[in-house]
Motif scaffolding. Structure first.
Motif, short mmCIF file in Angstrom:
data_model
loop_
_atom_site.label_atom_id
_atom_site.label_comp_id
_atom_site.label_asym_id
_atom_site.label_seq_id
_atom_site.Cartn_x
_atom_site.Cartn_y
_atom_site.Cartn_z
N GLN A 91 -11.27 -3.41 -18.26
CA GLN A 91 -11.84 -4.47 -17.44
C GLN A 91 -10.98 -4.76 -16.22
N TYR A 110 -20.20 -1.27 -23.07
CA TYR A 110 -19.62 -2.00 -24.19
C TYR A 110 -19.96 -3.48 -24.10
N PRO A 111 -19.61 -4.25 -25.13
CA PRO A 111 -19.79 -5.69 -25.03
C PRO A 111 -19.08 -6.25 -23.79
N ASN A 112 -19.59 -7.34 -23.25
CA ASN A 112 -19.09 -7.96 -22.02
C ASN A 112 -19.34 -7.07 -20.81
N ASN A 113 -20.29 -6.12 -20.93
CA ASN A 113 -20.72 -5.29 -19.80
C ASN A 113 -19.60 -4.41 -19.24
N ILE A 114 -18.67 -4.00 -20.07
CA ILE A 114 -17.67 -3.02 -19.66
C ILE A 114 -18.32 -1.64 -19.75
N SER A 148 -9.66 -4.57 -22.75
CA SER A 148 -9.00 -5.44 -21.77
C SER A 148 -8.46 -4.64 -20.60
N GLU A 204 -20.82 -4.11 -33.87
CA GLU A 204 -21.18 -4.28 -32.47
C GLU A 204 -22.08 -3.13 -32.04
N ARG A 258 -16.46 -3.35 -14.75
CA ARG A 258 -17.26 -4.44 -15.28
C ARG A 258 -18.48 -4.61 -14.40
N ASN A 298 -9.50 -3.12 -28.80
CA ASN A 298 -9.54 -4.35 -28.01
C ASN A 298 -8.61 -4.27 -26.81
#
Length: 306
Positions: free
Chosen positions: A260, A166-170, A257, A151, A300, A253
């Motif tokens: 976010q 980070y991925p998913n705009n975190i 979570s 990633e 986020r 991971n």
């Protein structure tokens, strides 16, 4: 028989010297911070070899000097010159060829390790000058072929703050990396020249404004480390640090979570230093960039790349 014994003693001495030098080279691993990435292991291996070579040379030279002083001292009032080594082709070839081959080998190893670090974005454009042109002519961009990574994490640095997307705009003010997975860090400087430096990574990379620079790291050691700005970029550059957390993929991971769902605000130490009253009688009147309070972290949102 006497010549054979002499050669045997020299061979034994060289063997002992090699063993001591190798031990010092292995000992040199403890001089550095713990290795936290696969790339750091390559750098430390080269450093250990250089230490062994240096130990072999210095101990060999010192022992030869001591041996000569003890056993080949000139008698009192003897001012004659010793036997000249000039003109000995074998000796001259040896002390010319050996350092040359060693330096070439070290240069090859250094270049090879640099290639394995997978740093992209530094040579994307070629500037060509001609005698009649006052401005450079920009040639076609050089195509870099990035190596695969699990990633990509965007790294934004400015006075006086590190931010990571980070991925998913975190977004966060901490760098979290999964262990044993190749991660690409895309570096962006938003104001002036900065330097990405984690001692345990054995990696120091300039971050140039207006240019996207990619580096790939493979964390191998779970733990918490510190990211520093190793380049003077203003009054409070020493306070520009961030936590680097290397963790298992499951913990990584879980952190994504949690980040976010629960945004947090981290304190900016540069702001605290800037707002304190001066501790000296005389002011320097040097221009200082006022640090901005750190925004909400682990939130986020979408950030601008500039």
């Amino acid at each position: 028989m006497g010549r054979f014994l002499e050669y045997l003693l020299i061979a034994v001495y060289i063997a002992v010297l090699l063993a001591i030098s190798h031990w010092i080279g292995q000992w040199s691993y403890s001089w550095m911070p713990p290795e936290a990435t696969a790339e750091a292991q390559k750098v430390d291996s080269l450093f250990s070899f250089l230490t062994s070579i240096g130990a072999f040379i210095i101990f060999g030279l010192v022992s030869m000097m001591l041996y000569s002083v003890i056993f080949f001292r000139a008698p009192k009032n003897d001012y004659s010159e010793g036997h000249p080594s000039r003109g000995d082709l074998k000796l001259e070839f040896l002390w010319t060829a050996a350092p040359t081959l060693l330096v070439l080998w070290l240069a090859f190893q250094g270049f090879n390790i640099y290639q394995q670090l997978d740093i992209l974005g530094l040579q994307q454009v070629v500037h060509l000058h001609t005698p009649l042109d006052s401005e450079p002519v920009y040639a076609a961009a050089i195509a870099d072929k990035p190596k695969p990574a699990s990633e990509t994490i965007e790294v934004f640095v400015k006075q006086w703050d590190w931010t990571f997307r980070y991925p998913n705009n975190i977004t966060s003010n901490e760098l979290h990396l999964p262990v044993n997975l190749r991660t690409r860090l895309n570096l962006h400087a938003q104001d002036v020249l900065h330097s990405f430096y984690v001692p345990e990574f054995r990696l120091q990379q300039y971050v140039v404004p207006g240019r996207s620079i990619d580096i790939v790291v493979t964390p191998t050691r779970i733990g918490q480390y510190k990211l520093k700005d190793a380049l003077f970029s203003g009054t409070y550059f020493a306070l520009m640090d961030a936590n680097v957390q290397i963790e298992s993929l499951e913990q990584y991971n879980q952190w994504l979570s949690h980040a976010q769902q629960e945004p947090t605000t981290n304190e900016n130490q540069a702001v605290a230093e800037y707002t304190q009253p001066p501790k000296t009688w005389l002011k320097s009147n040097w221009y200082t960039v006022a640090p901005a309070p750190r925004a909400i972290a682990n939130e986020r949102k979408v950030m601008n790349d500039t």
